[in-house]
Design a protein around this motif. Sequence first.
Motif, short mmCIF file in Angstrom:
data_model
loop_
_atom_site.label_atom_id
_atom_site.label_comp_id
_atom_site.label_asym_id
_atom_site.label_seq_id
_atom_site.Cartn_x
_atom_site.Cartn_y
_atom_site.Cartn_z
N ARG A 15 0.84 -1.21 0.00
CA ARG A 15 0.00 0.00 0.00
C ARG A 15 0.87 1.25 0.00
O ARG A 15 0.58 2.22 -0.71
CB ARG A 15 -0.94 0.00 1.21
N ALA A 18 2.32 1.82 -3.40
CA ALA A 18 1.32 2.37 -4.32
C ALA A 18 1.09 3.85 -4.04
O ALA A 18 0.98 4.66 -4.96
CB ALA A 18 0.02 1.59 -4.19
N GLY A 21 3.58 5.98 -5.62
CA GLY A 21 3.61 6.05 -7.08
C GLY A 21 3.79 4.74 -7.80
O GLY A 21 3.73 4.71 -9.03
N ALA A 22 4.03 3.65 -7.09
CA ALA A 22 4.16 2.36 -7.76
C ALA A 22 2.80 1.98 -8.36
O ALA A 22 1.78 2.04 -7.68
CB ALA A 22 4.61 1.28 -6.78
N GLN A 23 2.80 1.64 -9.66
CA GLN A 23 1.54 1.35 -10.33
C GLN A 23 1.42 -0.11 -10.74
O GLN A 23 0.41 -0.52 -11.32
CB GLN A 23 1.38 2.25 -11.56
N ASP A 24 2.46 -0.89 -10.47
CA ASP A 24 2.40 -2.32 -10.80
C ASP A 24 3.28 -3.10 -9.83
O ASP A 24 3.98 -2.52 -9.00
CB ASP A 24 2.80 -2.57 -12.25
N SER A 27 7.19 -2.40 -10.01
CA SER A 27 7.64 -1.15 -9.39
C SER A 27 7.41 -1.17 -7.88
O SER A 27 8.17 -0.56 -7.13
CB SER A 27 6.97 0.06 -10.04
N ALA A 28 6.39 -1.90 -7.42
CA ALA A 28 6.18 -2.01 -5.97
C ALA A 28 7.31 -2.80 -5.31
O ALA A 28 7.78 -2.43 -4.24
CB ALA A 28 4.83 -2.67 -5.68
N ILE A 49 -2.23 -3.27 -4.59
CA ILE A 49 -1.75 -2.04 -5.23
C ILE A 49 -2.90 -1.30 -5.90
O ILE A 49 -3.04 -0.09 -5.75
CB ILE A 49 -0.65 -2.38 -6.27
N GLU A 50 -3.75 -2.05 -6.62
CA GLU A 50 -4.87 -1.43 -7.32
C GLU A 50 -5.81 -0.72 -6.34
O GLU A 50 -6.28 0.39 -6.59
CB GLU A 50 -5.63 -2.48 -8.11
N MET A 53 -3.99 2.55 -4.93
CA MET A 53 -3.57 3.65 -5.79
C MET A 53 -4.53 4.82 -5.65
O MET A 53 -5.74 4.64 -5.58
CB MET A 53 -3.54 3.21 -7.26
N THR A 55 -6.96 7.58 -6.60
CA THR A 55 -7.88 7.65 -7.73
C THR A 55 -7.87 9.04 -8.35
O THR A 55 -7.46 10.02 -7.72
CB THR A 55 -9.32 7.34 -7.29
#
Length: 66
Positions: A15, A18, A21-24, A27-28, A49-50, A53, A55
């Motif tokens: 978390r 994310a 700035g980690a989007q996948d 990158s996390a 992560i999703e 992120m 919104t």
Amino acid sequence: MYVCICNALKCSQFREAAASGAQDVTSAFKACGAKPRCGRCFEDAASVIEQAMPTLAALPAAVPAE
Ligand code: FES
């Protein structure tokens, strides 16, 4: 709760990645200073992560041009 057993990474760490700035998943992992290994956690990590992120609705509104 641990998401990645190989690297002992918890939900909170994904978390935070994310939110930073980690989007996948890749990158996390990088943000956590870890490297993916077996891959069993990827689906759960992607879900965390999703959900974490920021919104588009949370972004500030555009400033009108003068
Ligand atoms: S459980 Fe995450 S790489 Fe193995």
